[in-house]
Design a protein around this motif. Structure first.
Motif, short mmCIF file in Angstrom:
data_model
loop_
_atom_site.label_atom_id
_atom_site.label_comp_id
_atom_site.label_asym_id
_atom_site.label_seq_id
_atom_site.Cartn_x
_atom_site.Cartn_y
_atom_site.Cartn_z
N ARG A 1 0.88 -0.84 0.12
CA ARG A 1 -0.04 -0.04 -0.28
C ARG A 1 1.05 1.76 -0.78
O ARG A 1 1.85 1.11 0.22
N PHE A 2 0.39 2.35 -0.82
CA PHE A 2 0.35 3.43 -0.63
C PHE A 2 0.25 4.18 0.07
O PHE A 2 -0.87 4.08 0.07
N ILE A 3 0.86 5.20 0.97
CA ILE A 3 -0.47 6.29 1.63
C ILE A 3 0.06 7.04 2.03
O ILE A 3 1.55 7.76 2.83
N ASP A 4 -0.91 8.70 2.12
CA ASP A 4 -0.46 9.23 2.42
C ASP A 4 -1.38 10.63 2.89
O ASP A 4 -2.84 9.57 3.68
N ARG A 5 -1.40 11.72 3.02
CA ARG A 5 -2.42 12.60 3.73
C ARG A 5 -3.66 12.56 3.69
O ARG A 5 -4.51 12.59 3.92
N SER A 6 -4.06 11.95 1.75
CA SER A 6 -5.36 12.61 1.82
C SER A 6 -5.56 10.82 1.08
O SER A 6 -7.11 11.29 0.10
N ASN A 7 -4.87 10.20 0.64
CA ASN A 7 -4.58 8.99 0.07
C ASN A 7 -4.39 7.76 0.61
O ASN A 7 -2.99 7.49 0.67
N THR A 8 -5.26 6.86 0.13
CA THR A 8 -4.81 5.09 0.61
C THR A 8 -4.84 3.90 -0.40
O THR A 8 -6.01 4.41 -0.95
N ILE A 9 -3.51 3.93 -1.49
CA ILE A 9 -3.31 3.11 -2.50
C ILE A 9 -3.08 1.64 -2.75
O ILE A 9 -2.31 1.48 -1.82
N SER A 10 -4.37 0.77 -2.74
CA SER A 10 -3.81 -0.93 -2.66
C SER A 10 -3.83 -0.98 -4.52
O SER A 10 -4.66 -0.31 -5.01
N PHE A 11 -3.40 -1.65 -4.60
CA PHE A 11 -3.45 -3.19 -6.04
C PHE A 11 -4.15 -3.91 -5.38
O PHE A 11 -3.94 -5.77 -4.21
N TYR A 12 -4.95 -4.78 -6.67
CA TYR A 12 -5.86 -6.18 -6.31
C TYR A 12 -5.58 -6.64 -7.82
O TYR A 12 -5.22 -6.47 -8.61
N LEU A 13 -4.67 -8.31 -7.83
CA LEU A 13 -5.43 -9.96 -9.41
C LEU A 13 -6.51 -9.48 -8.85
O LEU A 13 -7.46 -9.96 -8.68
N PRO A 14 -6.32 -10.60 -10.13
CA PRO A 14 -7.74 -10.77 -10.90
C PRO A 14 -8.78 -11.35 -9.52
O PRO A 14 -8.86 -12.60 -8.78
N GLY A 15 -10.02 -11.67 -9.56
CA GLY A 15 -11.30 -11.60 -8.29
C GLY A 15 -11.89 -11.66 -8.28
O GLY A 15 -12.59 -10.40 -8.58
N GLU A 16 -13.03 -12.22 -6.66
CA GLU A 16 -14.01 -11.08 -6.34
C GLU A 16 -13.34 -10.54 -4.97
O GLU A 16 -12.96 -11.36 -4.11
N TYR A 17 -13.63 -9.38 -4.82
CA TYR A 17 -13.67 -7.92 -3.54
C TYR A 17 -14.16 -7.76 -2.96
O TYR A 17 -15.61 -7.14 -3.27
N GLU A 18 -14.49 -7.48 -0.96
CA GLU A 18 -15.21 -7.00 -0.47
C GLU A 18 -14.21 -5.58 0.22
O GLU A 18 -13.40 -6.70 0.51
#
Lengths: 217, 217
Positions: free
Chosen positions: B131-148
């Motif tokens: 994950r990348f985290i800064d004061r206004s953003n959280t970035i995450s990444f997903y591979l193919p699949g179904e997510y909650e």
């Protein structure tokens, strides 16, 4: 029209010094909070793009009072405010260059929407006309071809960032060179440098983003 | 190891409040100026990645004095300092989650190199750990699949950003929905929102970046 400037709503601290000191020539389009910030600096944008949602009603009233031409993106058209502003600049004002300020330092989904805008079919051939400029970066775009680019005197680093698969990428005379490289997915070849004042590169397919940058502390 | 934090050298003003107030748990790796900034805040990184070039010799001496394990990326290996740090975290410390701070607000060629790092063959299967985290953003990444996914309480916006071609993208119950959409090139579907606390999405191929964000003024 030769050059048009566009101000979107990202944090002022990321603006280049020329913008902070009102030293940028040419007419402006304001997007959302960008319109308000232009008015606060004594600049009346020729077009303001935005709505109540992005500004608050009192702020929007001020923009309506000052700016003759106000546009609002229609959510159903699948076009963002910034995209509408770019469309107006390219299609109505037929600009040769569109310099976009205020696009960095805040929400990264906004920044990436702006960066990737040039990949859309309706903008791709105009990508070379568009630049994003902030305090430490100048971003420009290139379609397939052979290019000579000039070092910006206040920048140190040069980056080549294929935003699509790219064939036969050659960096001819930069500090780090490539020869006929094939790129399969987006990558940032960062921290390259000019050797001297000019650099040459070429590629055969896809879309290239080039960033000249300097460090900020 | 469960969680490891990584600090790279971007501007402090972009850090989240928890980092400014020393409230983040777990061990740290520092990259370049990040190592120095950790030491200034009383945190000794378990590994420091960097060299004289990025720090200056006096600063580097301080890092050498305090940090037991110092690594330097070898330019010929075509691996950046941040990549080396990510490699150490994933391969040596076998982390389940790697939270990267300090990656935004400065040079955009650096930010994009970090963002696109997960597309490289050697990192792609580990992308969901990063994950990348800064004061206004959280970035995450997903591979193919179904997510909650769960809404972060301090964030308002939700963005889906295919970094590659993606097939059958479905946004099931977000404010703006998609059904079996095919994406041909990177795009940022910005300014979407959760309806309630949870959101569901799925796709069949490619790599998805998800950003939760809030406005900064």
């Amino acid at each position: 029209m030769e050059v048009l400037n566009l101000l979107v709503g990202g944090p002022i601290e990321n603006w280049p010094a020329e913008l902070k000191h009102n030293k940028i020539e040419g007419p402006w389009i304001g997007v959302d909070r960008g319109s308000l910030r232009l008015l606060e600096r004594g600049i009346t944008p020729i077009v303001a793009v935005g709505d109540y949602d992005s500004l608050g009603s009192q702020e929007f009233d001020l923009v309506k009072e000052k700016v003759q031409d106000i546009r609002q993106a229609v959510p159903e058209k699948d076009e963002t405010d910034t995209e509408l502003a770019v469309t107006v600049a390219l299609r109505e004002f037929k600009v040769d260059r569109l310099d976009i300020y205020g696009a960095t330092g805040g929400r990264l989904d906004h920044f990436l929407a702006n960066l990737f805008l040039v990949l859309k079919d309706r903008y791709r051939t105009d990508a070379p006309k568009i630049r994003f400029i902030d305090r430490s970066n100048t971003i420009s775009f290139y379609l397939p071809g052979e290019y000579e680019i000039e070092k910006e005197t206040d920048k140190r680093y040069l980056a080549f960032i294929p935003l699509t698969p790219i064939k036969h990428l050659t960096l001819l005379d930069e500090k780090y060179r490539l020869k006929d490289e094939e790129i399969r997915f987006p990558i940032s070849y960062a921290s390259n440098e000019f050797v001297g004042d000019m650099g040459h590169f070429s590629f055969d397919s896809g879309l290239m983003c080039v960033i000249q940058s300097k460090d900020v502390r």
